[in-house]
Design a protein around this motif. Sequence first.
Motif, PDB file in Angstrom:
ATOM      1  N   UNK A   1      32.944 -25.321  15.809  1.00 15.32           N
ATOM      2  CA  UNK A   1      34.293 -25.542  16.328  1.00 15.32           C
ATOM      3  C   UNK A   1      35.287 -25.769  15.190  1.00 15.32           C
ATOM      4  N   UNK A   2      34.876 -26.527  14.189  1.00 14.70           N
ATOM      5  CA  UNK A   2      35.743 -26.752  13.033  1.00 14.70           C
ATOM      6  C   UNK A   2      35.984 -25.445  12.282  1.00 14.70           C
ATOM      7  N   UNK A   3      34.943 -24.630  12.195  1.00 12.53           N
ATOM      8  CA  UNK A   3      35.093 -23.342  11.528  1.00 12.53           C
ATOM      9  C   UNK A   3      36.096 -22.464  12.273  1.00 12.53           C
ATOM     10  N   UNK A   4      36.025 -22.463  13.603  1.00 19.93           N
ATOM     11  CA  UNK A   4      36.962 -21.654  14.372  1.00 19.93           C
ATOM     12  C   UNK A   4      38.396 -22.134  14.197  1.00 19.93           C
ATOM     13  N   UNK A   5      38.585 -23.443  14.088  1.00 20.27           N
ATOM     14  CA  UNK A   5      39.939 -23.963  13.875  1.00 20.27           C
ATOM     15  C   UNK A   5      40.520 -23.452  12.560  1.00 20.27           C
ATOM     16  N   UNK A   6      39.685 -23.436  11.514  1.00 17.87           N
ATOM     17  CA  UNK A   6      40.152 -22.919  10.225  1.00 17.87           C
ATOM     18  C   UNK A   6      40.456 -21.431  10.321  1.00 17.87           C
ATOM     19  N   UNK A   7      39.592 -20.689  11.014  1.00 21.97           N
ATOM     20  CA  UNK A   7      39.817 -19.253  11.174  1.00 21.97           C
ATOM     21  C   UNK A   7      41.115 -18.991  11.938  1.00 21.97           C
ATOM     22  N   UNK A   8      41.382 -19.784  12.963  1.00 11.06           N
ATOM     23  CA  UNK A   8      42.609 -19.596  13.734  1.00 11.06           C
ATOM     24  C   UNK A   8      43.841 -19.880  12.882  1.00 11.06           C
ATOM     25  N   UNK A   9      43.738 -20.905  12.043  1.00 14.67           N
ATOM     26  CA  UNK A   9      44.888 -21.325  11.243  1.00 14.67           C
ATOM     27  C   UNK A   9      45.127 -20.431  10.031  1.00 14.67           C
ATOM     28  N   UNK A  10      44.038 -20.046   9.358  1.00 15.54           N
ATOM     29  CA  UNK A  10      44.172 -19.334   8.081  1.00 15.54           C
ATOM     30  C   UNK A  10      43.514 -17.957   8.096  1.00 15.54           C
ATOM     31  N   UNK A  11      43.084 -17.492   9.256  1.00 17.20           N
ATOM     32  CA  UNK A  11      42.232 -16.315   9.347  1.00 17.20           C
ATOM     33  C   UNK A  11      42.738 -15.083   8.637  1.00 17.20           C
ATOM     34  N   UNK A  12      44.036 -14.862   8.628  1.00 15.16           N
ATOM     35  CA  UNK A  12      44.575 -13.663   7.990  1.00 15.16           C
ATOM     36  C   UNK A  12      44.348 -13.647   6.490  1.00 15.16           C
ATOM     37  N   UNK A  13      44.097 -14.814   5.909  1.00 14.68           N
ATOM     38  CA  UNK A  13      43.894 -14.905   4.462  1.00 14.68           C
ATOM     39  C   UNK A  13      42.442 -15.170   4.081  1.00 14.68           C
ATOM     40  N   UNK A  14      41.560 -15.321   5.070  1.00 16.45           N
ATOM     41  CA  UNK A  14      40.171 -15.659   4.767  1.00 16.45           C
ATOM     42  C   UNK A  14      39.348 -14.388   4.591  1.00 16.45           C
ATOM     43  N   UNK A  15      38.765 -14.252   3.411  1.00 16.49           N
ATOM     44  CA  UNK A  15      37.947 -13.074   3.106  1.00 16.49           C
ATOM     45  C   UNK A  15      36.489 -13.294   3.469  1.00 16.49           C
ATOM     46  N   UNK A  16      35.983 -14.506   3.260  1.00 17.06           N
ATOM     47  CA  UNK A  16      34.571 -14.727   3.498  1.00 17.06           C
ATOM     48  C   UNK A  16      34.246 -16.157   3.858  1.00 17.06           C
ATOM     49  N   UNK A  17      33.157 -16.327   4.606  1.00  8.52           N
ATOM     50  CA  UNK A  17      32.597 -17.650   4.884  1.00  8.52           C
ATOM     51  C   UNK A  17      31.215 -17.700   4.266  1.00  8.52           C
ATOM     52  N   UNK A  18      31.033 -18.627   3.334  1.00  6.77           N
ATOM     53  CA  UNK A  18      29.797 -18.742   2.570  1.00  6.77           C
ATOM     54  C   UNK A  18      29.018 -19.959   3.047  1.00  6.77           C
ATOM     55  N   UNK A  19      27.747 -19.742   3.387  1.00  6.95           N
ATOM     56  CA  UNK A  19      26.930 -20.865   3.843  1.00  6.95           C
ATOM     57  C   UNK A  19      25.475 -20.655   3.474  1.00  6.95           C
ATOM     58  N   UNK A  20      24.760 -21.758   3.368  1.00 11.71           N
ATOM     59  CA  UNK A  20      23.306 -21.742   3.304  1.00 11.71           C
ATOM     60  C   UNK A  20      22.790 -21.886   4.738  1.00 11.71           C
TER      61      UNK A  20
END
Length: 259
Positions: free
Chosen positions: A79-98
């Motif tokens: 849910x927190x990830x989706x909030x960031x995507x909604x807010x900044x999604x146009x500028x987000x190139x990648x999500x990096x995770x283990x």
Amino acid sequence: MVLPMNTGAEGMEIALKLARKWGYKKKIIPKDEAIIVSCCGCFYGRTLAVISMSCDNEATRGFGPLFPGHLKVDFGDAEALERIFKEKGEHIAGFLLEPIQGEAGVIIPPDGYLKAVRDLCTRYNVLMIADEIQTGLARTRKILACDWEEVRPDVVILGKALGGGVFPMSAVLADKDVMLLHLAGVHWPVLNFLNPMIIKFYLKELKLLSLYGSVAFDEDFEAQLADNNDARLEVSLLARSPEQELTEVSNSIVEQVGL
């Protein structure tokens, strides 16, 4: 496609570069505004780029200023990830995770988290980058830890088990539409291990693939090539051949030296 490296940190650097280049070329993010999102508790190495994604003060103290272009989110919180995507999604190139955090203490995400991440990355046009340096190659009883939820990332970084715990070896895996952006202007068909002829050629005689576009062979194969100028020339062309010529060139080499 596979881009071999030496260390996990180098693999991570390549993955970050791939994501930024993809963001600018494919997602059309404005120049110098690409963002990489990562998780608190992550550990990706000790280079300046990756400690800039760390929430650990011990990792960052004394090394500032840290690199810009990074946002952090709690691991396991879709849910927190989706909030960031909604807010900044146009500028987000990648999500990096283990898929499983190691340095933080073997933290396993909630069931369904990796699938949720995959769905969000697809929906918001963000590259899902899986750091499988610690978890990859059957260290969790699956080839990749992402396989536990049948998730296919856009970029995968492998290490540790890749070198059998002996050699420093890592690799970045991505589809052509991502990988070739980083290798723009240079053809690297030898890295496409899905080509059956290259598998035969690689496993039988190729001992070292140099990232400068040259190849080295064992002494017996060198002797076979010594009196065959055509084959020798085509070996030198192998690493530079456009993809459509790859099969023709490799077939010719195989025929001429009798592999």
